[in-house]
Design a protein around this motif. Structure first.
Motif, PDB file in Angstrom:
ATOM      1  N   ARG A 158       0.847  -1.201   0.000  1.00 22.62           N
ATOM      2  CA  ARG A 158       0.000   0.000   0.000  1.00 22.62           C
ATOM      3  C   ARG A 158       0.876   1.242   0.000  1.00 22.62           C
ATOM      4  NH1 ARG A 158      -4.899   0.097   3.849  1.00 22.62           N
ATOM      5  NH2 ARG A 158      -5.822  -0.665   1.910  1.00 22.62           N
ATOM      6  N   ALA A 172     -10.348   2.270  -2.460  1.00 18.77           N
ATOM      7  CA  ALA A 172      -9.026   2.492  -3.042  1.00 18.77           C
ATOM      8  C   ALA A 172      -9.140   2.656  -4.546  1.00 18.77           C
ATOM      9  CB  ALA A 172      -8.109   1.303  -2.712  1.00 18.77           C
ATOM     10  N   PRO A 173      -8.276   3.523  -5.094  1.00 21.96           N
ATOM     11  CA  PRO A 173      -7.417   4.513  -4.428  1.00 21.96           C
ATOM     12  C   PRO A 173      -8.209   5.762  -4.066  1.00 21.96           C
ATOM     13  CG  PRO A 173      -7.092   4.618  -6.782  1.00 21.96           C
ATOM     14  CD  PRO A 173      -8.063   3.498  -6.557  1.00 21.96           C
ATOM     15  N   ASN A 202      -3.985   4.801  -0.433  1.00 22.97           N
ATOM     16  CA  ASN A 202      -4.461   3.451  -0.786  1.00 22.97           C
ATOM     17  C   ASN A 202      -4.228   3.103  -2.249  1.00 22.97           C
ATOM     18  OD1 ASN A 202      -5.308   3.642   1.840  1.00 22.97           O
ATOM     19  ND2 ASN A 202      -7.484   3.434   1.410  1.00 22.97           N
ATOM     20  N   LEU A 203      -3.026   3.386  -2.720  1.00 24.84           N
ATOM     21  CA  LEU A 203      -2.615   2.861  -4.010  1.00 24.84           C
ATOM     22  C   LEU A 203      -2.115   1.444  -3.728  1.00 24.84           C
ATOM     23  CD1 LEU A 203      -2.236   3.410  -7.018  1.00 24.84           C
ATOM     24  CD2 LEU A 203       0.043   4.278  -6.499  1.00 24.84           C
TER      25      LEU A 203
END
Length: 262
Positions: free
Chosen positions: A77, A120-121, A98-99
């Motif tokens: 993350r 996400a993301p 939240n990649l």
């Protein structure tokens, strides 16, 4: 249960998971790299965290800070933060949160339907204000809010907090304790309100620091983080740490690079 196992339980609908790294993956990498470069090419100082809890330090007026963090379990993350200092102890900025990339059947995760894991993301705006009580104590109030990046319907996400922070022995030791509130799209399933605490101990000031923070709650952000920060240069601390989830006891590695000119 690890984060990846949780994500694998999400129904693999087009709205939830994107399994084409050549399209979604490249776009998300460009978003992340763009935000990080924005911080690195500007004269800088931001809403900086110990690991996951804000230090409540305010970016100096006219300065910018960039911080990149990787949480590594079965899933990787990425969190990128860039903030700009305003007058009167205010700061504002942007976050790419939240990649998420899972190494099992490698792909970037796009979640916009279930709160069993955070959406996400996320592309967010951050802001923070400090109220100085004395040379030692201050109150920091801030948070971030925005939308999840989605090819379908984007929805609002937010996280807000208030900390009582202390700087001791000429700022060699910093403490913060407070409370937070966020929605399930940001936190995942679990309590929306909780407590948080953090410490930054400059054992060898601006050379080697001990870092630790903790967020309460059984949601995915609820975890203990402990690590060591080493200054590769006066303005470039790099931290390595260990994390343990409140939810299921899963553990992982955390890496963090911060660019903080004075």
């Amino acid at each position: 249960m690890s984060r990846t196992e949780q994500s694998d339980n999400v129904a693999p609908t087009p709205a939830t998971v994107q399994r084409n790294p050549d399209s979604m993956g490249k776009k998300l990498q460009l978003y992340s790299i763009g935000l990080l470069l924005l911080g690195l090419v500007t004269t800088t100082r931001a809403q900086q965290t110990i690991f996951n809890v804000s230090s409540s330090d305010i970016t100096k007026e006219g300065k910018v800070l960039a911080q990149e963090q990787l949480e590594i379990q079965d899933m990787i993350r990425s969190t990128t933060t860039v903030s700009y200092g305003l007058s009167k102890d205010w700061e504002v900025g942007l976050n790419l949160y939240n990649l998420d990339f899972t190494r099992q059947k490698p792909h970037f995760i796009r979640n916009d339907t279930t709160t069993s894991i955070p959406f996400a993301p996320l592309l967010l705006v951050n802001a923070q204000k400090a109220f100085n009580l004395s040379q030692t104590f201050k109150i920091g109030i801030g948070g971030q809010g925005g939308l999840n990046l989605s090819s379908g319907r984007s929805q609002a996400v937010y996280f807000a907090y208030a900390n009582l922070a202390a700087s001791l022995i000429e700022e060699h030791y910093k403490l913060a304790v407070g409370s937070y509130n966020g929605n399930s799209r940001f936190l995942g399933d679990g309590p929306h309100t909780g407590i948080q605490a953090a410490v930054d101990a400059g054992l060898w000031y601006h050379k080697v620091h001990l870092l630790a923070d903790w967020l309460s709650g059984s949601h995915q952000l609820g975890q203990l983080s402990v690590g060591v920060e080493v200054f590769l240069g006066e303005h470039l601390p790099v931290a390595v740490g260990w994390q343990r989830s409140n939810q299921d006891g899963s553990q992982g590695l955390i890496l963090q690079v911060t660019y903080t000119p004075q």
